[in-house]
Design a protein around this motif. Sequence first.
Motif, mmCIF file in Angstrom:
data_model
loop_
_atom_site.group_PDB
_atom_site.id
_atom_site.type_symbol
_atom_site.label_atom_id
_atom_site.label_comp_id
_atom_site.label_asym_id
_atom_site.label_seq_id
_atom_site.Cartn_x
_atom_site.Cartn_y
_atom_site.Cartn_z
ATOM 1 N N LEU A 60 0.842 -1.185 0.000
ATOM 2 C CA LEU A 60 0.000 0.000 0.000
ATOM 3 C C LEU A 60 0.879 1.236 0.000
ATOM 4 C CD1 LEU A 60 -2.708 -1.095 2.579
ATOM 5 C CD2 LEU A 60 -2.683 -1.410 0.107
ATOM 6 N N ARG A 168 -9.594 3.662 4.129
ATOM 7 C CA ARG A 168 -8.915 3.488 2.839
ATOM 8 C C ARG A 168 -8.100 2.196 2.828
ATOM 9 N NH1 ARG A 168 -6.095 7.805 2.925
ATOM 10 N NH2 ARG A 168 -4.105 6.880 3.528
ATOM 11 N N GLN A 169 -7.387 1.911 3.935
ATOM 12 C CA GLN A 169 -6.610 0.680 4.024
ATOM 13 C C GLN A 169 -7.512 -0.540 3.870
ATOM 14 O OE1 GLN A 169 -3.363 1.624 3.802
ATOM 15 N NE2 GLN A 169 -2.574 1.032 5.806
ATOM 16 N N GLU A 172 -8.461 -1.096 0.285
ATOM 17 C CA GLU A 172 -7.382 -1.609 -0.548
ATOM 18 C C GLU A 172 -6.975 -3.032 -0.171
ATOM 19 O OE1 GLU A 172 -4.280 1.272 -0.244
ATOM 20 O OE2 GLU A 172 -5.362 2.794 -1.369
#
Length: 341
Positions: A60, A168-169, A172
Motif C-alpha cells: 500500500l 482506505r486501508q 485496498e
Amino acid sequence: MSVELNLEALAAWMRGIGEPVTGELSGTRVGQGQSNLTYRIDDEAGHSWIARRPPLGRLLASAHDVEREYRIMSALQGTGVPVPTTIGVCTDGGVADVPVFLMEHVEGTVVDDEETTRALSPEARRRLGLDLARTLAKIHAVDIDAVGLGELASRKPYAPRQLKRWTRQLGESRTQERPDLDALTQLLVDHQPESDEIGLVHGDFHVRNVIIDERSGEIRAVLDWELSTLGDPLADTGSALAYWTQAGEMPGGMFAASMVEGFPTRAEMTAEYLQASGRSGQSLGFWHVLGVWKVAIIAEGVYRRVLDNPANAAGFTPTPENIQALIDHGWDVARENGLAS
C-alpha cells in the motif's frame, strides 16, 4: 525461512559506514511480525544487528516506510523512551529492491508465544503489564518539537484522520464484503470525540512489540514504529487495550499473552497509564473500539498479503473466521462503553 537480503552486499555497505563486520554475515527471520520483515544479522565474531525491510508483494502506498521508522527511532534517542540505537538506512539496490533499516540488536525476550509467556514468573508478568502502561506514558510525554518530530504528520484532529486512513486501508486490503465491519466504521464516525491534544503516537503498541528482561519483566526496547504519527495520545492507549485480551474474550482462537495468570487487568493497565500520564480517560471507550476496529483491518491486510504471496506468512496467519471474531469483539466493546445498544 529465507532472508530476502543480499548479505554479502549488506556486509560491504555496513563496513562502508564503519560497522565492525567480521567475516561473512548470516541472517535469520525473527518475530511474529506480518508487516515489515525483521531479521537478526550475525557476523563470524558474534556481533549482531537487526535489519528491517518492507514485506514482499503488493504494498500500500503509505505503508511499510522503514526510512520514516528510522527517523522516528533516531529522534527518540536520549528521550527516556527505550528504543534500540539506530545505525542507518541502506538504499543500495544490490542489497534489496527496497530500503533496509539497520539498528542495534537488543538482548532480551519478546513475549510472542505461549511458551515464552508461561516461562515468565507471575511477578515478571505483572511488572511487564504495568511497565507497558508506564512506557506508553513516556512516549506521550515526548516534546515532539524539541526532538524534531513536530512535522512528522498533520496536527489536525486525529479521529477523522484515523477513520479516513484505515477506511482506505480496508478498501485496498479487503478480501470479502463485511457489512458488520462497515457498520462499525459508521458507528465510529458518528461518535468521534473532540480533542485538541496532539502528541507522539506509536500506533501499534502491544506486548509483542517490546523486548523485555525475562527475569524482571522490565521493558528494554520498544519496536515497530512504522505506524507512528502525531495524534491524540489516548488513541495509543485504546489500541493497547484492544490487544490486551482477557479471559473469555479470545477472538478466533488467537493466543494472547495477557490471558495468562499474573498479568494486570485492562482496568489496572488503564489506571496505571492515567496516573503516570496525568490524563483523563473520558474518551477512552471510543479509542478502545477504534483500536479493535484497526486490529480487524490489520488482520484483513495480513490475510490479503499472505494470499498475494505465501512467503509473507510468519507464525500465526489470520483466517476469515479470526477476522470475524475481531469484528464481533469490536461490537462487544462498543456496547460495553455505551456506543452501541
